[in-house]
Design an enzyme around this catalytic site. Structure first.
Site, PDB file in Angstrom:
ATOM      1  N   ASP A  85       6.160  70.302  81.956  1.00 38.36           N
ATOM      2  CA  ASP A  85       6.521  71.451  82.786  1.00 38.36           C
ATOM      3  C   ASP A  85       6.365  72.716  81.933  1.00 38.36           C
ATOM      4  OD1 ASP A  85       8.771  71.778  81.208  1.00 38.36           O
ATOM      5  OD2 ASP A  85      10.210  71.690  82.861  1.00 38.36           O
ATOM      6  N   HIS A  86       6.794  73.847  82.480  1.00 38.80           N
ATOM      7  CA  HIS A  86       6.626  75.114  81.754  1.00 38.80           C
ATOM      8  C   HIS A  86       7.445  75.158  80.463  1.00 38.80           C
ATOM      9  CE1 HIS A  86      10.005  75.308  84.456  1.00 38.80           C
ATOM     10  NE2 HIS A  86      10.522  76.298  83.744  1.00 38.80           N
TER      11      HIS A  86
ATOM     12  N   CYS B  74       9.195  68.704  78.362  1.00 37.51           N
ATOM     13  CA  CYS B  74       9.864  69.747  79.142  1.00 37.51           C
ATOM     14  C   CYS B  74      10.695  70.544  78.151  1.00 37.51           C
ATOM     15  CB  CYS B  74      10.672  69.165  80.314  1.00 37.51           C
ATOM     16  SG  CYS B  74      12.111  68.192  79.875  1.00 37.51           S
TER      17      CYS B  74
ATOM     18  N   THR C   3      13.848  70.358  77.123  1.00 42.44           N
ATOM     19  CA  THR C   3      14.636  69.493  76.236  1.00 42.44           C
ATOM     20  C   THR C   3      14.044  68.105  76.075  1.00 42.44           C
ATOM     21  OG1 THR C   3      15.890  68.738  78.142  1.00 42.44           O
ATOM     22  CG2 THR C   3      16.802  70.619  76.901  1.00 42.44           C
TER      23      THR C   3
ATOM     24  N   HIS D   7      10.642  48.497  68.783  1.00 45.58           N
ATOM     25  CA  HIS D   7      11.668  47.722  69.488  1.00 45.58           C
ATOM     26  C   HIS D   7      11.571  47.824  71.001  1.00 45.58           C
ATOM     27  CE1 HIS D   7      14.697  47.508  65.882  1.00 45.58           C
ATOM     28  NE2 HIS D   7      13.464  47.180  65.547  1.00 45.58           N
TER      29      HIS D   7
ATOM     30  N   ARG E 256      11.613  38.909  69.361  1.00 49.52           N
ATOM     31  CA  ARG E 256      12.888  39.005  70.087  1.00 49.52           C
ATOM     32  C   ARG E 256      12.966  40.265  70.954  1.00 49.52           C
ATOM     33  NH1 ARG E 256      13.762  41.124  65.082  1.00 49.52           N
ATOM     34  NH2 ARG E 256      15.227  42.841  64.847  1.00 49.52           N
ATOM     35  N   HIS E 257      12.202  41.286  70.576  1.00 46.22           N
ATOM     36  CA  HIS E 257      12.245  42.527  71.351  1.00 46.22           C
ATOM     37  C   HIS E 257      11.567  42.366  72.711  1.00 46.22           C
ATOM     38  CE1 HIS E 257      13.945  44.418  67.892  1.00 46.22           C
ATOM     39  NE2 HIS E 257      12.902  44.068  67.151  1.00 46.22           N
TER      40      HIS E 257
HETATM   41  C1  RB5 Z   1      13.227  74.159  82.878  1.00 43.99           C
HETATM   42  O1  RB5 Z   1      13.817  75.397  82.778  1.00 43.99           O
HETATM   43  C2  RB5 Z   1      14.057  73.117  82.147  1.00 43.99           C
HETATM   44  O2  RB5 Z   1      15.211  72.826  82.865  1.00 43.99           O
HETATM   45  C3  RB5 Z   1      13.238  71.869  81.923  1.00 43.99           C
HETATM   46  O3  RB5 Z   1      12.133  72.183  81.163  1.00 43.99           O
HETATM   47  C4  RB5 Z   1      13.906  70.732  81.193  1.00 43.99           C
HETATM   48  O4  RB5 Z   1      14.497  71.155  80.006  1.00 43.99           O
HETATM   49  C5  RB5 Z   1      14.781  69.863  81.981  1.00 43.99           C
HETATM   50  O5  RB5 Z   1      15.299  68.829  81.511  1.00 43.99           O
END
Ligand code: RB5
Length: 142
Positions: free
Chosen positions: A10-11, A67, A69, A100, A134-135
């Site tokens: 995403d952005h 994304c 995070t 694993h 095992r994994h």
């Molecule tokens: C977008 O602003 C943000 O929420 C997205 O990139 C991401 O971090 C969501 O988990």
């Protein structure tokens, strides 16, 4: 078929996707960029779906998703039963996600990771094999 690394973002992950793309091309990986293609706001589940569709067809391939995070895109990607997406913030996690968990998608957070660390994580993910044994029993239970 040659293994392709599919990139989807995403952005919030766009800038890191572009950096990783340059690294992969320089290192002779075959890649396909599934977008997004600018900093304009988009919805990460849409790109998780596009990536998941690709990996259904090209099951021998791997994905790198991004994304802000890495949380949202990994959550969305993991809704598809053929996807094992690993959100990694360290080289150790990248290594274990392959050894694993046989992760087929790496998820990275473009707003939380240093560029150099992100590249090291990508490198580790793409160059580490599943240990099976095992994994396999555990992965098969997912
Ligand atoms: C977008 O602003 C943000 O929420 C997205 O990139 C991401 O971090 C969501 O988990």
């Amino acid at each position: 078929m040659l293994k392709t690394i599919f990139l989807a973002s995403d952005h919030g992950g766009y800038k890191l996707k572009e950096l990783v793309k340059v690294f992969l091309i320089k290192n002779n990986y075959t890649i396909e960029d599934l977008g997004c293609f600018s900093l304009d706001a988009v919805d990460y589940p849409d790109y998780a779906k596009i990536l998941s569709d690709k990996l259904k067809t090209y099951s021998n391939s791997q994905g790198i998703s991004f994304c802000g995070t890495g949380i949202g895109i990994s959550m969305a990607a993991n809704r598809f039963t053929h996807i094992r997406a690993a959100l990694c913030t360290s080289i150790e996690m990248a290594s274990k996600s392959r050894k694993h968990n046989n992760a087929n998608v790496l998820a990275l957070g473009g707003r939380v990771l240093e560029d150099n660390l992100a590249i090291d994580i990508v490198n580790e993910f793409l160059n580490t094999d599943f240990e099976a044994g095992r994994h396999s029993i555990r992965v098969d239970k997912i």
